[in-house]
Design an enzyme around this catalytic site. Structure first.
Site, short mmCIF file in Angstrom:
data_model
loop_
_atom_site.label_atom_id
_atom_site.label_comp_id
_atom_site.label_asym_id
_atom_site.label_seq_id
_atom_site.Cartn_x
_atom_site.Cartn_y
_atom_site.Cartn_z
N GLN A 178 -30.03 0.57 -45.37
CA GLN A 178 -31.49 0.64 -45.26
C GLN A 178 -32.05 1.70 -46.20
O GLN A 178 -33.06 1.47 -46.87
CB GLN A 178 -31.89 0.94 -43.81
CG GLN A 178 -31.52 -0.21 -42.88
CD GLN A 178 -31.83 0.09 -41.43
OE1 GLN A 178 -32.25 1.19 -41.09
NE2 GLN A 178 -31.62 -0.89 -40.57
N ASP A 329 -22.83 -2.33 -36.56
CA ASP A 329 -23.54 -2.91 -35.41
C ASP A 329 -22.59 -3.50 -34.37
O ASP A 329 -23.04 -3.98 -33.33
CB ASP A 329 -24.51 -4.00 -35.90
CG ASP A 329 -25.64 -3.40 -36.73
OD1 ASP A 329 -25.96 -2.21 -36.55
OD2 ASP A 329 -26.18 -4.13 -37.59
N ARG A 403 -28.24 -5.24 -28.70
CA ARG A 403 -26.76 -5.34 -28.76
C ARG A 403 -26.10 -4.75 -27.52
O ARG A 403 -25.01 -5.18 -27.12
CB ARG A 403 -26.24 -4.69 -30.04
CG ARG A 403 -26.77 -5.42 -31.29
CD ARG A 403 -25.96 -5.16 -32.53
NE ARG A 403 -26.75 -5.44 -33.71
CZ ARG A 403 -26.98 -6.66 -34.22
NH1 ARG A 403 -26.44 -7.72 -33.67
NH2 ARG A 403 -27.74 -6.81 -35.30
#
Ligand code: S3P
Length: 448
Positions: A178, A329, A403
């Site tokens: 990012q 993630d 998540r």
């Protein structure tokens, strides 16, 4: 605006019969955000197929509209974007509300930063807690002005971009796609060369897509695991269709479900196999997972494959810190797999998990305690001591984190007692079809 959370919806999962069948997870979230943004930055029409229609990505679509693009949904996953072109974005008339989406907001800060426009960035209670200084610092070096920000560089943030972003050479303080992408998006409108150096390589979708849309980008090895990425400013971006492959981070949930529910045998189709995204697969194979990689092929410029996954007896492993960027993630669902393994799994170097949609290190440890799994946090490591089976029971707090929600629902499919999560609504940010696809495989959920 979405600062308060609407009504939470608890959900339980319970021990299921063997999972069977095939599924194709939705489009990759990272590529979906980027495809809309590239559409905005091109003059002409960019066709997208396989777009993830999750809330996070839809917010990026809204932001593209606010910046002047025409964004059209033709049918499920088929979208087109008629862009304004690099250098020609409109100042948005309202706040850009990114909801829960760290990726959308941060990438778009780079886009806005490279244009002489002012925009306000905001989101939900989770996004308002996330650190944005890591984006604002390099953008300020490029000439972007921060008009206002909440304490500690958090949203809401007002940015005044510049039409002449200074070309910079920037070493990212953490491996983050990012940060890298925000700088590259701002650097697109720079009259010179923008260089980003990362000590550990992060996902390279922005670089690949920059090339796909006609920009000149090089990426060379730097140090043991790093990269040096160089972008020539002011390219002529040309529309080029994007085919979005299935998201390996979403595929992770049915994959681990099939590994831990005894007797399961499933095929997960068209999973993106970009080596900067396959850390979980590497780790599961080391744990003894029965996963066959079938029909490796290229789709939309990315490696993809079908994965046949069968229930397996897993063993604990040591997961090195260098692997974190390629599975950042996936730690919550890996922790679930580790709970059903025999022996200790040590996941090293997870400091970045503390600044995701929730403090994932704490949220995972708390959830595992609820499920009576033996686990501990030592500095930035997570240690799970698996016994091959999990008692389950209890209610897991999801802290607005999709998540965490999906991981503990998967745990409940194989634990002795059902697992309940306090809120399933955030699942829609990244995997709106999670429940229905899992039910088709045989998963048992119950409204709590
Ligand atoms: C993403 C980068 C990663 C990841 C996120 C998506 C991206 O974040 O956690 O879900 O699309 O660039 P960081 O850059 O903070 O590691």
């Amino acid at each position: 605006m979405s600062h308060s959370h609407q009504s939470a919806q608890p959900l339980s999962s319970k021990r299921s019969l063997p999972l069977k069948g095939r599924l194709k997870p939705p489009g990759d979230k990272s590529i979906s955000h980027r495809s809309l943004i590239f559409g905005l930055l091109c003059v002409g029409t960019t066709e997208i197929s396989g777009l993830l229609e999750g809330d996070d990505v839809l917010r990026t679509g809204e932001a593209c509209r606010a910046l002047g693009a025409t964004v059209i949904r033709h049918s499920e996953g088929r979208w087109s974007v008629q862009g304004m072109g690099l250098g020609s974005l409109m100042a948005p008339k309202h706040v850009l509300d990114f909801g829960n989406a760290g990726t959308g907001s941060r990438l778009m800060m780079g886009v806005v930063g490279g244009h002489a426009i002012r925009a306000t960035f905001d989101g939900d209670a989770s996004l308002r807690k996330r650190p944005m200084r890591r984006i604002l610092d390099p953008l300020q070096l490029m000439g972007v002005k921060i008009i206002s920000q909440a304490e500690g560089g958090r949203c809401p943030i007002i940015i005044q971009g510049t039409a002449e972003p200074a070309p910079i050479e920037y070493k990212t303080p953490v491996a983050s796609a990012q940060i890298k992408s925000a700088i590259l998006f701002a650097g697109l409108n720079s009259p010179g060369r923008t260089v980003v150096i990362e000590a550990e390589a992060s996902r390279d979708h922005t670089e690949k897509m920059l090339r796909h849309f006609g920009a000149e980008v090089t990426s060379v090895a730097e140090g043991a695991h790093g990269r040096r990425i160089t972008l020539e400013g002011r390219p002529e971006l040309r529309p080029n269709p994007v085919v979005v492959p299935a998201d390996p981070s979403s595929a992770a949930f049915p994959i681990v479900a099939a590994l831990i529910v005894p007797g399961s045998d499933i095929i997960v189709e068209s999973v993106m196999m970009n080596p900067l995204r396959t850390g979980l697969l590497t780790t599961l194979l080391e744990m003894g997972a029965d996963i066959d990689v079938l029909d490796r092929r290229i789709e939309g410029g990315e490696d993809v494959a079908d994965l046949r996954v069968r229930a397996s007896h897993l063993l604990g492993v040591d997961v090195p810190a260098e692997r974190a960027p390629s599975m950042i993630d996936e730690y919550p669902i890996l922790a679930v797999a580790a709970s059903f393994a025999i022996g200790e799994t040590r996941m090293r170097g997870l400091q970045e998990l503390r600044v995701k949609e929730s403090d994932r290190l704490e949220a995972v440890a708390q959830g595992l305690h609820q499920a009576k799994v033996d686990c501990a946090i030592e500095a930035d490591d997570l240690i799970v001591r698996g016994r091959g089976h999990v008692a389950g029971g209890g209610v897991v707090e999801t802290h607005l984190d999709h998540r965490i929600a999906m991981s503990f629902l998967i745990l409940g499919l194989a634990s002795s007692k059902p697992m309940t999560i306090d809120d399933e609504t955030m699942i829609a940010t990244s995997f709106p079809t999670f429940k229905s696809l899992m039910i088709k495989l045989g998963a048992q959920f119950e409204q709590a």
